[in-house]
Design an enzyme around this catalytic site. Structure first.
Site, PDB file in Angstrom:
ATOM      1  N   CYS A   1     -14.379  -7.415 -18.002  1.00  0.00           N
ATOM      2  CA  CYS A   1     -13.047  -6.791 -17.963  1.00  0.00           C
ATOM      3  C   CYS A   1     -12.055  -7.610 -17.141  1.00  0.00           C
ATOM      4  CB  CYS A   1     -13.150  -5.375 -17.411  1.00  0.00           C
ATOM      5  SG  CYS A   1     -14.302  -4.367 -18.331  1.00  0.00           S
TER       6      CYS A   1
ATOM      7  N   HIS B   1      -6.567  -2.639 -14.864  1.00  0.00           N
ATOM      8  CA  HIS B   1      -7.485  -2.575 -16.001  1.00  0.00           C
ATOM      9  C   HIS B   1      -7.690  -1.118 -16.385  1.00  0.00           C
ATOM     10  CE1 HIS B   1     -10.860  -2.868 -18.568  1.00  0.00           C
ATOM     11  NE2 HIS B   1     -11.711  -2.384 -17.689  1.00  0.00           N
TER      12      HIS B   1
ATOM     13  N   ASN C   1     -11.163   1.766 -23.050  1.00  0.00           N
ATOM     14  CA  ASN C   1     -11.398   0.552 -22.262  1.00  0.00           C
ATOM     15  C   ASN C   1     -11.644  -0.601 -23.235  1.00  0.00           C
ATOM     16  OD1 ASN C   1     -12.421  -1.532 -20.718  1.00  0.00           O
ATOM     17  ND2 ASN C   1     -13.860  -0.264 -19.570  1.00  0.00           N
TER      18      ASN C   1
HETATM   19  N1  ACO Z   1     -19.964  14.234 -22.963  1.00  0.00           N
HETATM   20  C1  ACO Z   1     -20.481  15.317 -22.338  1.00  0.00           C
HETATM   21  N2  ACO Z   1     -21.292  15.238 -21.286  1.00  0.00           N
HETATM   22  C2  ACO Z   1     -21.570  14.021 -20.817  1.00  0.00           C
HETATM   23  C3  ACO Z   1     -21.092  12.838 -21.420  1.00  0.00           C
HETATM   24  C4  ACO Z   1     -20.257  12.996 -22.533  1.00  0.00           C
HETATM   25  N3  ACO Z   1     -19.728  11.939 -23.187  1.00  0.00           N
HETATM   26  N4  ACO Z   1     -21.561  11.783 -20.738  1.00  0.00           N
HETATM   27  C5  ACO Z   1     -22.320  12.260 -19.748  1.00  0.00           C
HETATM   28  N5  ACO Z   1     -22.344  13.609 -19.794  1.00  0.00           N
HETATM   29  C6  ACO Z   1     -23.026  14.540 -18.926  1.00  0.00           C
HETATM   30  C7  ACO Z   1     -24.211  13.907 -18.210  1.00  0.00           C
HETATM   31  O1  ACO Z   1     -25.352  13.949 -19.026  1.00  0.00           O
HETATM   32  C8  ACO Z   1     -24.311  14.780 -17.003  1.00  0.00           C
HETATM   33  O2  ACO Z   1     -24.962  15.956 -17.364  1.00  0.00           O
HETATM   34  P1  ACO Z   1     -26.059  16.618 -16.363  1.00  0.00           P
HETATM   35  O3  ACO Z   1     -25.276  16.945 -15.114  1.00  0.00           O
HETATM   36  O4  ACO Z   1     -26.538  17.796 -17.118  1.00  0.00           O
HETATM   37  O5  ACO Z   1     -27.071  15.548 -16.132  1.00  0.00           O
HETATM   38  C9  ACO Z   1     -22.862  15.147 -16.679  1.00  0.00           C
HETATM   39  O6  ACO Z   1     -22.128  14.936 -17.886  1.00  0.00           O
HETATM   40  C10 ACO Z   1     -22.277  14.308 -15.585  1.00  0.00           C
HETATM   41  O7  ACO Z   1     -22.541  12.941 -15.859  1.00  0.00           O
HETATM   42  P2  ACO Z   1     -22.117  11.815 -14.895  1.00  0.00           P
HETATM   43  O8  ACO Z   1     -22.592  10.510 -15.418  1.00  0.00           O
HETATM   44  O9  ACO Z   1     -22.483  12.210 -13.499  1.00  0.00           O
HETATM   45  O10 ACO Z   1     -20.530  11.897 -15.057  1.00  0.00           O
HETATM   46  P3  ACO Z   1     -19.431  11.185 -14.206  1.00  0.00           P
HETATM   47  O11 ACO Z   1     -18.541  12.175 -13.626  1.00  0.00           O
HETATM   48  O12 ACO Z   1     -20.000  10.123 -13.311  1.00  0.00           O
HETATM   49  O13 ACO Z   1     -18.617  10.443 -15.342  1.00  0.00           O
HETATM   50  C11 ACO Z   1     -18.298   8.272 -16.310  1.00  0.00           C
HETATM   51  C12 ACO Z   1     -19.241   9.457 -16.151  1.00  0.00           C
HETATM   52  C13 ACO Z   1     -17.039   8.765 -17.032  1.00  0.00           C
HETATM   53  C14 ACO Z   1     -18.976   7.210 -17.142  1.00  0.00           C
HETATM   54  C15 ACO Z   1     -17.923   7.747 -14.921  1.00  0.00           C
HETATM   55  O14 ACO Z   1     -19.064   7.521 -14.143  1.00  0.00           O
HETATM   56  C16 ACO Z   1     -17.137   6.475 -14.999  1.00  0.00           C
HETATM   57  O15 ACO Z   1     -16.029   6.435 -15.496  1.00  0.00           O
HETATM   58  N6  ACO Z   1     -17.658   5.393 -14.431  1.00  0.00           N
HETATM   59  C17 ACO Z   1     -16.973   4.137 -14.422  1.00  0.00           C
HETATM   60  C18 ACO Z   1     -17.551   3.342 -15.450  1.00  0.00           C
HETATM   61  C19 ACO Z   1     -16.540   2.606 -16.284  1.00  0.00           C
HETATM   62  O16 ACO Z   1     -15.380   2.915 -16.395  1.00  0.00           O
HETATM   63  N7  ACO Z   1     -17.070   1.607 -16.909  1.00  0.00           N
HETATM   64  C20 ACO Z   1     -16.326   0.833 -17.796  1.00  0.00           C
HETATM   65  C21 ACO Z   1     -16.696  -0.562 -17.698  1.00  0.00           C
HETATM   66  S1  ACO Z   1     -16.408  -1.209 -16.115  1.00  0.00           S
HETATM   67  C22 ACO Z   1     -14.867  -1.360 -15.959  1.00  0.00           C
HETATM   68  O17 ACO Z   1     -14.180  -1.451 -16.932  1.00  0.00           O
HETATM   69  C23 ACO Z   1     -14.364  -1.348 -14.610  1.00  0.00           C
END
Ligand code: ACO
Length: 322
Positions: A115, A249, A279
């Protein structure tokens, strides 16, 4: 004192026609619009059907060249940032160069910094211009992340989209403080596992799919994005108050908001397009830049700071007077 500066002569962008909404995704994996939009700020993303990364990049490049009012024949450098190249070799930059009509002999190559790829590519092109080696550089960020997305993993497939953005940088000998004012890039090799593909040419002979420890990436991202931007501001001898626009980003709206808050930048100065594109990795910043110049939001004479963070981890920023 007269010095050579890299001036942004024109920007372009391109998105594939097909969109995939959160409701469309809820038919593929167990998810819903409410979860995706509140956790990420994303409502839709563009996805290629038959186009490749070079097709998206070439379309963005043609728009940037038209806006810069130069021909592909005038280019003497093509740098393309991507993690989704058409082939392992040759570099996608060469395929794009052929598609837009770049002369033989002009160097063209890819940069892989996830990214942060566009910030890395811009840094390199800016320095080649300042060394007097290049007059007209085409700097592109382009991705078809849909090709490395695991469409059975709801934790990642909701995040990514395809697209391209491009900038023509032009050497200008001037007394004025314009163009690229500063760049700074970073990497931390202690974090190669939190965000990567499940394969690659020399491991599984296929690119694999993006796998991610979302929470770890999230924690790192806000600090890194703020550091990239703050370092660029400091190196340009500016303060936060001199900045008209911050283009972070577009990874997640909560990461974007957290970065602005940490930096003390008002939300009204932050460029956000994640809702409709998701993204798009290396394409994210040049895409947002070009769209907002086209819409008249970002205007000539304004100072912007871009900042990116991605797999590696890599991160970095740049200050630019448009
Ligand atoms: N729909 C519904 N539920 C979901 C989904 C979905 N798409 N994805 C995960 N869940 C569920 C999980 O299974 C979990 O359920 P559980 O509590 O029963 O186990 C619950 O939602 C919470 O999941 P988490 O992974 O803890 O959710 P979080 O609040 O951390 O959000 C996310 C996840 C959006 C991926 C977040 O961690 C994030 O944005 N991280 C940054 C990663 C990123 O942006 N990466 C991109 C590349 S890097 C960059 O560009 C910088």
């Amino acid at each position: 004192m007269m010095s050579i500066r890299s001036v942004v002569a024109g920007c372009g962008h391109y998105l594939p026609a097909k969109t995939l909404t959160n409701n469309d995704l809820s038919k593929i994996v167990d998810t819903n619009d409410e979860w995706i939009s509140t956790r990420t700020g994303i409502r839709a993303r563009h996805i290629v059907e038959t186009e490749t990364t070079s097709d998206l990049a070439a379309n963005a490049a043609k728009m940037a060249l038209a806006n810069a009012k130069i021909s592909a024949e005038d280019l003497d450098l093509v740098v393309l940032a991507t993690i989704t190249p058409d082939y392992s070799t040759p570099a996608t930059a060469l395929v794009v160069a052929e598609k837009v009509g770049v002369k033989s002999g002009v160097p063209a190559f890819d940069i892989s910094a996830a990214c942060s790829g566009f910030v890395y590519a811009l840094t390199l092109a800016d320095n080649m211009i300042k060394l007097g080696q290049v007059k007209n550089a085409l700097v592109i960020g382009a991705e078809t992340l849909s090709k490395v997305t695991d469409w059975t993993d709801r934790g990642t497939c909701v995040l990514f989209g395809d697209g391209a953005g491009a900038v023509v940088l032009q050497a200008k000998e001037t007394n004025d403080t314009i163009g690229i004012l500063s760049t700074k890039i970073f990497a931390d090799c202690k974090h190669t596992t939190e965000l990567r593909t499940s394969g690659g040419t020399s491991t599984t002979q296929s690119p694999g799919f993006i796998i991610m420890e979302g929470k770890e990436v999230f924690k790192y991202a806000v600090n890194a994005l703020a550091e990239g931007a703050n370092k660029a501001i400091e190196l340009a001898n500016l303060t936060i108050n001199d900045i008209d626009w911050l283009i972070p980003h577009q990874a997640n709206i909560r990461i974007i908001d957290g970065t602005a808050q940490r930096m003390g930048v008002d939300k009204s100065k932050v460029i956000v397009n994640i809702e409709n594109v998701g993204n798009t990795s290396a394409a994210s910043i040049p895409l947002a830049l070009s769209q907002n110049i086209e819409q008249g939001k970002i205007q000539k004479g304004q100072t912007i700071v871009i900042t990116a963070m991605g797999a590696g981890f890599t991160w970095g920023g740049a200050a630019i007077k448009i």
